[in-house]
Each structure stands twice: as structure tokens, then as C-alpha cells.
Design a protein around this motif. Structure first.
Motif, mmCIF file in Angstrom:
data_model
loop_
_atom_site.group_PDB
_atom_site.id
_atom_site.type_symbol
_atom_site.label_atom_id
_atom_site.label_comp_id
_atom_site.label_asym_id
_atom_site.label_seq_id
_atom_site.Cartn_x
_atom_site.Cartn_y
_atom_site.Cartn_z
ATOM 1 N N ARG A 112 0.848 -1.208 0.000
ATOM 2 C CA ARG A 112 0.000 0.000 0.000
ATOM 3 C C ARG A 112 0.882 1.257 0.000
ATOM 4 O O ARG A 112 0.651 2.210 -0.734
ATOM 5 N N LEU A 113 1.938 1.225 0.847
ATOM 6 C CA LEU A 113 2.826 2.398 0.898
ATOM 7 C C LEU A 113 3.544 2.581 -0.432
ATOM 8 O O LEU A 113 3.705 3.703 -0.923
ATOM 9 N N GLN A 114 3.966 1.475 -1.027
ATOM 10 C CA GLN A 114 4.711 1.559 -2.287
ATOM 11 C C GLN A 114 3.836 2.085 -3.420
ATOM 12 O O GLN A 114 4.355 2.640 -4.394
ATOM 13 N N SER A 115 2.517 1.922 -3.290
ATOM 14 C CA SER A 115 1.629 2.324 -4.396
ATOM 15 C C SER A 115 0.844 3.600 -4.084
ATOM 16 O O SER A 115 -0.084 3.941 -4.826
ATOM 17 N N MET A 116 1.194 4.309 -3.033
ATOM 18 C CA MET A 116 0.442 5.538 -2.721
ATOM 19 C C MET A 116 0.587 6.543 -3.860
ATOM 20 O O MET A 116 1.680 6.735 -4.399
ATOM 21 N N PRO A 117 -0.503 7.212 -4.236
ATOM 22 C CA PRO A 117 -0.439 8.160 -5.360
ATOM 23 C C PRO A 117 0.115 9.521 -4.960
ATOM 24 O O PRO A 117 0.135 10.439 -5.779
ATOM 25 N N CYS A 139 8.373 4.511 3.687
ATOM 26 C CA CYS A 139 7.889 5.846 3.327
ATOM 27 C C CYS A 139 8.923 6.532 2.436
ATOM 28 O O CYS A 139 10.103 6.191 2.449
ATOM 29 N N ASP A 140 8.475 7.546 1.691
ATOM 30 C CA ASP A 140 9.364 8.171 0.700
ATOM 31 C C ASP A 140 10.481 8.965 1.351
ATOM 32 O O ASP A 140 11.636 8.893 0.924
ATOM 33 N N LEU A 141 10.144 9.764 2.338
ATOM 34 C CA LEU A 141 11.144 10.565 3.044
ATOM 35 C C LEU A 141 10.994 10.271 4.530
ATOM 36 O O LEU A 141 9.896 10.400 5.080
ATOM 37 N N ILE A 196 24.478 6.934 7.309
ATOM 38 C CA ILE A 196 24.676 5.789 6.405
ATOM 39 C C ILE A 196 23.636 5.744 5.284
ATOM 40 O O ILE A 196 23.619 4.802 4.494
ATOM 41 N N GLY A 197 22.765 6.746 5.234
ATOM 42 C CA GLY A 197 21.810 6.815 4.112
ATOM 43 C C GLY A 197 20.548 6.011 4.320
ATOM 44 O O GLY A 197 19.786 5.792 3.377
ATOM 45 N N LEU A 198 20.306 5.575 5.570
ATOM 46 C CA LEU A 198 19.079 4.814 5.829
ATOM 47 C C LEU A 198 17.860 5.735 5.796
ATOM 48 O O LEU A 198 16.768 5.309 5.402
ATOM 49 N N ILE A 199 18.045 6.981 6.222
ATOM 50 C CA ILE A 199 16.924 7.927 6.276
ATOM 51 C C ILE A 199 17.349 9.248 5.642
ATOM 52 O O ILE A 199 18.533 9.489 5.402
ATOM 53 N N TRP A 200 16.373 10.112 5.411
ATOM 54 C CA TRP A 200 16.622 11.361 4.708
ATOM 55 C C TRP A 200 17.224 12.430 5.606
ATOM 56 O O TRP A 200 18.206 13.077 5.270
ATOM 57 N N GLN A 201 16.636 12.647 6.797
ATOM 58 C CA GLN A 201 16.981 13.845 7.560
ATOM 59 C C GLN A 201 16.806 13.610 9.064
ATOM 60 O O GLN A 201 15.922 12.859 9.487
ATOM 61 N N VAL A 202 17.657 14.280 9.843
ATOM 62 C CA VAL A 202 17.505 14.303 11.301
ATOM 63 C C VAL A 202 17.352 15.754 11.720
ATOM 64 O O VAL A 202 18.062 16.626 11.207
#
Ligand code: T3D
Length: 280
Positions: A112-117, A139-141, A196-202
Motif C-alpha cells: 500500500r505504501l509503495q503504491s500511494m499516489p 515511506c518516501d522521506l 549511512i543513508g538509511l533515512i533522509w533527515q535528522v
């Protein structure tokens, strides 16, 4: 520990009871879902899965929603499967059917998350463990409070990463780190997750709500249909050879080029005015 990122704008509208398992609110075109079982660190029960699934479907179907934020109530983001839930946790003398639990709840959640519009932001306000960590990584970000952490807790209870973890982890951080995180199950700080690039931002704990709201409103004003196509094409590109990826780009550009947002973006550029994107 970060406070829950409640919609900071006074324009936020509550769309569910305040004590729902998934609290739904909206500010402009940004919808927020807050997992709400804080006493068990928002771990997943069947009822919470059902509420989350309905809330995700509703956000996907509502043309007025252009960005989704997912967060947790209280001091945690999500501790994965509720290990105390009757019927979900192993019972002495019985053989648990974990495959059924994963198929019924975690596979649909990840798909469902992968196909969210629309773009989806995880606002990780505290610990994200097990399927809770991989739920965020779908999630995307992913924006995390500095005090948040990520734990691939599965190995500690004799399981493997699910909710997309075996696919996502090596693609996000490479095989060596994926194996280290998944085998050892150690707590990874938000700062290290970002490094390490696992997430976008802290961001600092007190800044999480504002930072996420600013980011979400910015995404909501963008051509969200194209943003969803970016996710699809980047994910598809992981499976394609180079030429197939190039041809996929051509096909997707063809579709997007026929949408109103492309005309609007070019017209706004030429007229030196801000664009108003409406496709979804
Ligand atoms: O059916 C299946 O099992 C298949 C599906 C598998 C998918 C998965 O997600 S498997 C992984 C499941 N999750 C975990 O193994 C994580 C378990 N939790 C923890 O290791 C720790 O709680 C944390 C490291 C996440 C946080 O530690 P800490 O010290 O900050 O908090 P705490 O004191 O351990 O937890 C606070 C409360 O939340 C506590 O309740 P209490 O004692 O105050 O009444 C704790 O029991 C509860 N809690 C935390 N995680 C879960 C949970 N309750 C149920 N299930 C949990 N997963």
C-alpha cells in the motif's frame, strides 16, 4: 525523546476521534496519521492494522490529500508487532503461523505504501523497531527526531526482517550494513541512520513537527502525480537493466507529458509565475 509531531498549524482539522488507534488530522492538503497505542510504543495489533489500512486507503482516494505524514503518539514511533497480542504471539504448545500474520498484514501494508499516489513522509518521533522500523523505511522521506532510533529487532526473537526489510535495507545502505543491522539487531541512532543513508533527515527533537509540516506543505504544492511516478520508476529501476530503465523513463515521461501539471509547469516557467499543480 521528541514530542509527537502534532499538526502545529491552527488550521489542523481532526478527522477521527482523538483516542482512535490511528488519529487522522489534516492541515490544508497534508493529511497526518498518528499511530496511537503509546503505552505499547504503538506496536501493531490486528485492530491497528485495520485502522491504518483504512486510513491509508482513504488518503489515497481523497483528491484533497496531496501529501501524507505518518508518525507515532507518545515517546515511540512504532515497536513493530505487538508481541503480547493474543493470536499473534506464540502460545506454548502451539505452532504459530507467522507467515499468515505477515501475509495478512505486513505484505499489504508495504505494498500500500509503495503504491500511494502521493508522497509519504515518516516523522519518526522515537524508537522504530522491527516491522515498525521497516514501516518507516517504506515511506518516501524519513525525517527523524535526533533522539529517535532504528532497530532491526527481528533477529533477537529468531525472525528475519519483514515488512520489506530484506529488500529495502541492502538498497538503502548496501549489503554489508544491511547484514550488520539485521543480524545484530543493535539500536541505530537517528544521526547514524542519516549518516549511512538509511533515512533522509535528522532534526532536533523540538523541531520535528515544524520541519515535517514545512516539508509536507512543500511536497503538497508540487506535481504529486510525478512524485509518485518517481518512486515507482526508482523502485522499478532496481529490477531493470539499464536499457529497460531508459525505456521505462520514456514511457513514464510520455504519460506525464500528457498531464495538466506538465503544461502548467511549463506555462508557469514561461510566464515567470508560481505554478499551481492539480493532477493527482
Ligand atoms: O507475529 C509475528 O510476530 C510476526 C511479525 C513480526 C514483525 C515484527 O515486528 S517482529 C519485532 C517485534 N518487535 C520487537 O521485537 C521490539 C520489542 N520491543 C523492544 O525491544 C523495546 O520495547 C524497544 C527497544 C522497542 C524500546 O525499549 P524501551 O526500553 O524504550 O521501552 P520498553 O520499556 O521496552 O517498552 C515500553 C512499553 O512498551 C513496555 O510496556 P510496559 O512494561 O510499560 O507495560 C513494553 O512491553 C511495550 N512494548 C514495547 N514493544 C512492544 C511492546 N509491547 C508489545 N509488543 C511490542 N513489540
Amino acid at each position: 525523546m521528541s514530542s509527537t509531531p502534532s499538526p502545529s498549524s491552527s488550521a489542523a482539522q481532526l478527522l477521527s476521534p482523538a483516542d482512535a488507534l490511528v488519529v487522522v488530522s489534516q492541515t490544508g492538503a497534508v493529511r497526518q496519521l498518528s499511530l496511537n497505542r503509546p503505552s505499547a510504543l504503538n506496536s501493531f495489533t490486528v485492530e491497528m492494522h485495520k485502522a491504518l489500512s483504512s486510513a491509508l486507503d482513504a488518503a489515497a482516494e481523497d483528491a484533497g490529500v496531496r501529501c501524507l505524514v505518518i508518525t507515532g503518539s507518545g515517546r515511540g514511533f512504532c515497536a513493530g508487532q505487538d508481541l503480547n497480542e493474543p493470536g499473534m504471539a506464540p502460545v506454548p504448545g502451539e505452532t504459530p503461523d507467522i507467515a499468515a500474520v505477515v501475509e495478512r498484514h505486513y505484505v499489504p501494508l508495504a505494498l500500500r505504501l509503495q503504491s500511494m499516489p502521493i508522497p509519504v513522509i515518516a516523522a519518526v518521533n522515537g524508537v522504530a523497531a522491527g516491522a515498525g522500523a521497516n514501516f518507516a523505511l517504506n515511506c518516501d522521506l524519513v525525517v527523524a527526531a535526533r533522539s529517535a532510533s532504528f532497530i532491526q529487532a527481528f533477529s533477537k526473537i529468531g525472525l528475519i526482517p519483514d515488512c520489506g526489510g530484506t529488500w529495502l535495507l541492502p538498497r538503502l545502505v548496501g549489503r554489508a550494513r544491511a547484514l550488520g543491522l539485521a543480524m545484530l539487531g543493535d539500536k541505530l541512532s537517528a544521526d547514524d541512520a542519516q549518516k549511512i543513508g538509511l533515512i533522509w533527515q535528522v532534526v532536533d527533537d523540538g523541531e520535528l513537527a515544524n520541519a515535517v509540516e514545512t516539508l509536507a506543505q512543500r511536497l503538497a504544492a508540487m506535481p504529486v502525480s510525478a512524485l509518485a511516478e518517481i518512486r515507482r520508476s526508482i523502485d522499478a529501476g532496481q529490477q531493470l537493466d539499464y536499457e529497460a530503465a531508459l525505456r521505462n523513463e520514456a514511457a513514464v515521461q510520455g504519460r506525464l507529458g500528457r498531464q495538466a501539471d506538465f503544461s502548467e509547469g511549463v506555462a508557469a516557467f514561461q510566464a515567470k509565475r508560481p505554478p499551481v499543480f492539480r493532477d493527482r
